[in-house]
Scaffold this active site. Structure first.
Site, PDB file in Angstrom:
ATOM      1  N   ASP A  58       0.863  -1.191   0.000  1.00  0.00           N
ATOM      2  CA  ASP A  58       0.000   0.000   0.000  1.00  0.00           C
ATOM      3  C   ASP A  58       0.904   1.248   0.000  1.00  0.00           C
ATOM      4  OD1 ASP A  58      -1.702   2.086   0.533  1.00  0.00           O
ATOM      5  OD2 ASP A  58      -2.546   1.229   2.378  1.00  0.00           O
TER       6      ASP A  58
ATOM      7  N   GLU B 135      29.860   6.860   5.314  1.00  0.00           N
ATOM      8  CA  GLU B 135      29.968   5.406   5.514  1.00  0.00           C
ATOM      9  C   GLU B 135      30.077   4.722   4.162  1.00  0.00           C
ATOM     10  OE1 GLU B 135      27.377   3.360   3.783  1.00  0.00           O
ATOM     11  OE2 GLU B 135      27.138   2.283   5.675  1.00  0.00           O
TER      12      GLU B 135
ATOM     13  N   CYS C 153      25.866   7.214  10.304  1.00  0.00           N
ATOM     14  CA  CYS C 153      25.311   8.532   9.945  1.00  0.00           C
ATOM     15  C   CYS C 153      25.855   9.662  10.810  1.00  0.00           C
ATOM     16  CB  CYS C 153      23.790   8.496  10.060  1.00  0.00           C
ATOM     17  SG  CYS C 153      23.069   7.142   9.165  1.00  0.00           S
TER      18      CYS C 153
ATOM     19  N   THR D 283      13.680   3.397   2.410  1.00  0.00           N
ATOM     20  CA  THR D 283      14.395   4.433   3.193  1.00  0.00           C
ATOM     21  C   THR D 283      15.784   4.684   2.616  1.00  0.00           C
ATOM     22  OG1 THR D 283      15.299   2.900   4.860  1.00  0.00           O
ATOM     23  CG2 THR D 283      13.124   3.787   5.286  1.00  0.00           C
TER      24      THR D 283
ATOM     25  N   SER E  73      16.749  -0.720  15.640  1.00  0.00           N
ATOM     26  CA  SER E  73      17.514   0.504  15.361  1.00  0.00           C
ATOM     27  C   SER E  73      16.729   1.750  15.787  1.00  0.00           C
ATOM     28  CB  SER E  73      17.919   0.591  13.882  1.00  0.00           C
ATOM     29  OG  SER E  73      16.819   0.881  13.041  1.00  0.00           O
TER      30      SER E  73
ATOM     31  N   HIS F  34      18.381  13.729  13.119  1.00  0.00           N
ATOM     32  CA  HIS F  34      18.795  12.819  12.046  1.00  0.00           C
ATOM     33  C   HIS F  34      17.512  12.205  11.474  1.00  0.00           C
ATOM     34  CE1 HIS F  34      20.505   9.740   9.677  1.00  0.00           C
ATOM     35  NE2 HIS F  34      20.046   8.767  10.444  1.00  0.00           N
TER      36      HIS F  34
ATOM     37  N   LYS G 240       8.837  10.453  15.951  1.00  0.00           N
ATOM     38  CA  LYS G 240       9.118   9.581  17.105  1.00  0.00           C
ATOM     39  C   LYS G 240      10.145  10.257  18.029  1.00  0.00           C
ATOM     40  CE  LYS G 240       8.515   5.332  14.338  1.00  0.00           C
ATOM     41  NZ  LYS G 240       7.314   4.688  14.856  1.00  0.00           N
TER      42      LYS G 240
ATOM     43  N   ASN H 247      17.019   9.130   2.740  1.00  0.00           N
ATOM     44  CA  ASN H 247      18.074   9.109   3.755  1.00  0.00           C
ATOM     45  C   ASN H 247      19.410   9.364   3.078  1.00  0.00           C
ATOM     46  OD1 ASN H 247      19.569   8.812   6.067  1.00  0.00           O
ATOM     47  ND2 ASN H 247      19.005   6.678   6.454  1.00  0.00           N
TER      48      ASN H 247
ATOM     49  N   SER I 227      24.321   4.900  13.743  1.00  0.00           N
ATOM     50  CA  SER I 227      24.120   3.552  14.264  1.00  0.00           C
ATOM     51  C   SER I 227      25.436   2.972  14.749  1.00  0.00           C
ATOM     52  CB  SER I 227      23.537   2.660  13.172  1.00  0.00           C
ATOM     53  OG  SER I 227      22.180   2.992  12.981  1.00  0.00           O
TER      54      SER I 227
HETATM   55  N1  CAA Z   1      -0.847   3.042   5.794  1.00  0.00           N
HETATM   56  C1  CAA Z   1      -0.260   3.911   6.670  1.00  0.00           C
HETATM   57  N2  CAA Z   1       0.740   3.546   7.531  1.00  0.00           N
HETATM   58  C2  CAA Z   1       1.172   2.273   7.462  1.00  0.00           C
HETATM   59  C3  CAA Z   1       0.624   1.323   6.570  1.00  0.00           C
HETATM   60  C4  CAA Z   1      -0.431   1.771   5.699  1.00  0.00           C
HETATM   61  N3  CAA Z   1      -0.989   0.936   4.835  1.00  0.00           N
HETATM   62  N4  CAA Z   1       1.268   0.151   6.746  1.00  0.00           N
HETATM   63  C5  CAA Z   1       2.198   0.351   7.728  1.00  0.00           C
HETATM   64  N5  CAA Z   1       2.132   1.632   8.159  1.00  0.00           N
HETATM   65  C6  CAA Z   1       2.973   2.277   9.171  1.00  0.00           C
HETATM   66  C7  CAA Z   1       3.265   1.424  10.367  1.00  0.00           C
HETATM   67  O1  CAA Z   1       2.242   1.489  11.342  1.00  0.00           O
HETATM   68  C8  CAA Z   1       4.578   2.047  10.848  1.00  0.00           C
HETATM   69  O2  CAA Z   1       4.332   3.254  11.528  1.00  0.00           O
HETATM   70  P1  CAA Z   1       4.670   3.367  13.112  1.00  0.00           P
HETATM   71  O3  CAA Z   1       6.136   3.101  13.240  1.00  0.00           O
HETATM   72  O4  CAA Z   1       4.313   4.777  13.439  1.00  0.00           O
HETATM   73  O5  CAA Z   1       3.847   2.341  13.800  1.00  0.00           O
HETATM   74  C9  CAA Z   1       5.271   2.441   9.547  1.00  0.00           C
HETATM   75  O6  CAA Z   1       4.239   2.493   8.562  1.00  0.00           O
HETATM   76  C10 CAA Z   1       6.309   1.454   9.070  1.00  0.00           C
HETATM   77  O7  CAA Z   1       5.727   0.170   9.035  1.00  0.00           O
HETATM   78  P2  CAA Z   1       6.517  -1.109   9.550  1.00  0.00           P
HETATM   79  O8  CAA Z   1       7.148  -0.803  10.880  1.00  0.00           O
HETATM   80  O9  CAA Z   1       5.632  -2.282   9.464  1.00  0.00           O
HETATM   81  O10 CAA Z   1       7.639  -1.167   8.403  1.00  0.00           O
HETATM   82  P3  CAA Z   1       8.781  -2.203   8.171  1.00  0.00           P
HETATM   83  O11 CAA Z   1       8.865  -3.172   9.279  1.00  0.00           O
HETATM   84  O12 CAA Z   1       8.606  -2.750   6.792  1.00  0.00           O
HETATM   85  O13 CAA Z   1      10.102  -1.299   8.134  1.00  0.00           O
HETATM   86  C11 CAA Z   1      11.762   0.147   9.002  1.00  0.00           C
HETATM   87  C12 CAA Z   1      10.276  -0.030   8.701  1.00  0.00           C
HETATM   88  C13 CAA Z   1      12.148  -0.746  10.186  1.00  0.00           C
HETATM   89  C14 CAA Z   1      12.019   1.599   9.387  1.00  0.00           C
HETATM   90  C15 CAA Z   1      12.597  -0.237   7.734  1.00  0.00           C
HETATM   91  O14 CAA Z   1      12.292   0.632   6.679  1.00  0.00           O
HETATM   92  C16 CAA Z   1      14.096  -0.225   7.961  1.00  0.00           C
HETATM   93  O15 CAA Z   1      14.681  -1.206   8.424  1.00  0.00           O
HETATM   94  N6  CAA Z   1      14.788   0.900   7.615  1.00  0.00           N
HETATM   95  C17 CAA Z   1      16.239   1.013   7.747  1.00  0.00           C
HETATM   96  C18 CAA Z   1      16.680   1.232   9.184  1.00  0.00           C
HETATM   97  C19 CAA Z   1      16.323   2.619   9.700  1.00  0.00           C
HETATM   98  O16 CAA Z   1      16.076   3.541   8.939  1.00  0.00           O
HETATM   99  N7  CAA Z   1      16.348   2.773  11.029  1.00  0.00           N
HETATM  100  C20 CAA Z   1      16.078   4.060  11.635  1.00  0.00           C
HETATM  101  C21 CAA Z   1      16.798   4.218  12.962  1.00  0.00           C
HETATM  102  S1  CAA Z   1      18.567   3.900  12.726  1.00  0.00           S
HETATM  103  C22 CAA Z   1      19.150   5.336  12.026  1.00  0.00           C
HETATM  104  O17 CAA Z   1      18.519   6.358  12.053  1.00  0.00           O
HETATM  105  C23 CAA Z   1      20.473   5.293  11.292  1.00  0.00           C
HETATM  106  C24 CAA Z   1      20.197   5.264   9.826  1.00  0.00           C
HETATM  107  O18 CAA Z   1      20.123   6.299   9.166  1.00  0.00           O
HETATM  108  C25 CAA Z   1      19.981   3.977   9.183  1.00  0.00           C
END
Ligand code: CAA
Length: 410
Positions: free
Chosen positions: A33, A85, A117, A160, A210, A242, A251, A296, A329
């Site tokens: 979606d 990185e 980062c 991302t 993370s 960040h 968040k 990102n 990270s």
């Molecule tokens: N409509 C609206 N919202 C929806 C939806 C829909 N149909 N389906 C899901 N969502 C929402 C979820 O509720 C969730 O929101 P909340 O966190 O507010 O609850 C959001 O969309 C994401 O959904 P999921 O958590 O299910 O997504 P995911 O498990 O597929 O992955 C992620 C999300 C973990 C961020 C993934 O993209 C990822 O691993 N990214 C890379 C790691 C990252 O960016 N980490 C951030 C912190 S670390 C850091 O900052 C260093 C860096 O730069 C990497």
């Protein structure tokens, strides 16, 4: 907040790849979606680098723009730091290529910083210390954040991704943002939340963990910076974070407000949740438009948000205080306070990357996937022609011959 030592950011510029993927196209291709990417993560587009665009080319383009647009004499640069990185060599720093390609003076300290980062914030604070110690002798530092965020096709991290560089000139007479050294707080903890083994082009992430690590680091760095303050946000006009994806800033802001209120927030408490939403809409959301459009960019993502703020509100917010939080990270983090300098609004046109972004090309998903696959081989390719990727008029990586990387203007 007192500002006894006047060190900070004197110039800022962004440069990034010539193409992007629209996240609604990606969602369709992955059977997801689109609202998950656009609302759930807050992202709309992600910049995609071709094999001819790398950390060096983006760093040089951003550095050249910062120096040119802010009228800085390259001979005034006495320190050059590239935070990344996404280095291009296990030994040779990206910074030394950049030093050459920008034509900087040989009397310059040059190095690369790596901490996921966090590399650019490490460079920024190190260069502020260099200036404050007197060692700079009136010279300026050029700190460049340059990265290509790659998680691999079909992974949770894929939406991302992004790529780009932000160059900052740091000086004792900053024209954009002053940072008070006594408000800088740090945090370090060994965690496996995101990393990239030597054998991998793609980052590995324990995604949900993370997010927790990021929020713990925000708490730790803020405590180190300002202690148990319950009234800090009221005095801040903007809170910059960040931004791995836009929703992360929400968040983070929630965590800061929770620290001030002394309890966790949830939607069921309608009035305090409304307080959070209003604070986020005022202090964070307006400055996340470039992040949503580019994705990102790892070390540069906090500073991309700063560019967004200054291009929109540099004039209106002159003299006002803001907070900045950098997270890398692994993990390391810094929280600090800054004050927007009177006259920052005069640099709106120099800061604004809007024109460059409007010229970008929208990739279809098949083309994006073939660029990703071509990127896997790019370090070993003898000859790369920018024309094959629709590129012209910039600095490009044109292949590795005799084990040496080549860069040419095309
Ligand atoms: N409509 C609206 N919202 C929806 C939806 C829909 N149909 N389906 C899901 N969502 C929402 C979820 O509720 C969730 O929101 P909340 O966190 O507010 O609850 C959001 O969309 C994401 O959904 P999921 O958590 O299910 O997504 P995911 O498990 O597929 O992955 C992620 C999300 C973990 C961020 C993934 O993209 C990822 O691993 N990214 C890379 C790691 C990252 O960016 N980490 C951030 C912190 S670390 C850091 O900052 C260093 C860096 O730069 C990497």
């Amino acid at each position: 907040m007192t500002h006894s030592i006047s060190v900070g950011i004197d110039a800022l510029a962004f440069a990034g790849p010539a193409a992007y993927v629209d996240l609604s196209d990606l969602a369709k291709a992955r059977g997801v979606d689109p609202a998950k990417f656009t609302k759930g993560l807050g992202q709309h587009r992600m910049a995609i680098a071709s094999p001819c665009e790398d950390t060096v080319t983006m760093a040089v383009e951003s550095g050249a723009q910062a120096v040119r647009a802010f009228g800085i004499d390259p001979d005034e640069i006495g320190t050059l730091i590239v935070g990344t990185e996404t280095g291009v060599d296990h030994s040779k720093p990206v910074a030394v290529y950049v030093h050459d390609l920008l034509g900087l003076n040989e009397r310059c300290r040059t190095f690369e910083t790596k901490h996921a980062c966090y590399g650019a914030m490490a460079g920024l604070t190190a260069s502020m210390d260099w200036i404050a110690s007197g060692r700079a002798r009136g010279r300026k530092a050029l700190v460049i954040a340059s990265d290509i965020a790659s998680y691999g096709l079909g992974t949770p991290g894929e939406p991302t991704q992004g790529a780009g560089a932000v160059a900052m000139v740091v000086s004792e007479k900053p024209r954009l943002l002053r940072i008070q050294p006594r408000t800088i707080g740090d945090y370090t903890r060994q965690v496996m939340d995101f990393w990239r083994p030597l054998y991998s082009k793609y980052a590995l992430a324990d995604g949900h963990y993370s997010i927790q690590c990021y929020l713990d680091a925000l708490r730790g760095a803020r405590l180190d910076a300002v202690g148990e303050r319950h009234d800090l946000l009221a005095g801040l006009s903007a809170c910059l974070y960040h931004v791995p994806f836009v929703k992360m800033a929400f968040k983070a802001h929630q965590r800061e407000l929770e620290m001030e209120l002394g309890h966790a927030l949830n939607k069921a408490e309608a009035s305090t949740w409304q307080q959070l939403v209003e604070s986020y809409e005022r202090r964070c959301a307006p400055w996340l438009t470039l992040n949503a459009d580019i994705g990102n960019i790892y070390t540069g993502s906090l500073f991309l948000s700063l560019i967004d703020l200054l291009r929109q509100a540099g004039a209106d917010m002159a003299g006002e205080d803001i907070s900045l939080f950098s997270y890398g990270s692994g993990c390391g983090a810094t929280y600090c306070l800054g004050r927007i300098v009177e006259g920052a609004g005069d640099w709106r046109a120099a800061l604004d990357p809007g024109e460059e972004l409007a010229k970008r090309r929208r990739l279809g998903i098949a083309e994006y996937e073939s660029l990703v696959r071509a990127g896997e081989q790019a370090d070993r390719c003898e000859t790369l022609d920018p024309f094959d990727y629709g590129l012209a008029g910039g600095l490009y990586y044109t292949g590795t011959r005799n084990d040496r990387r080549h860069y040419e203007r095309g």
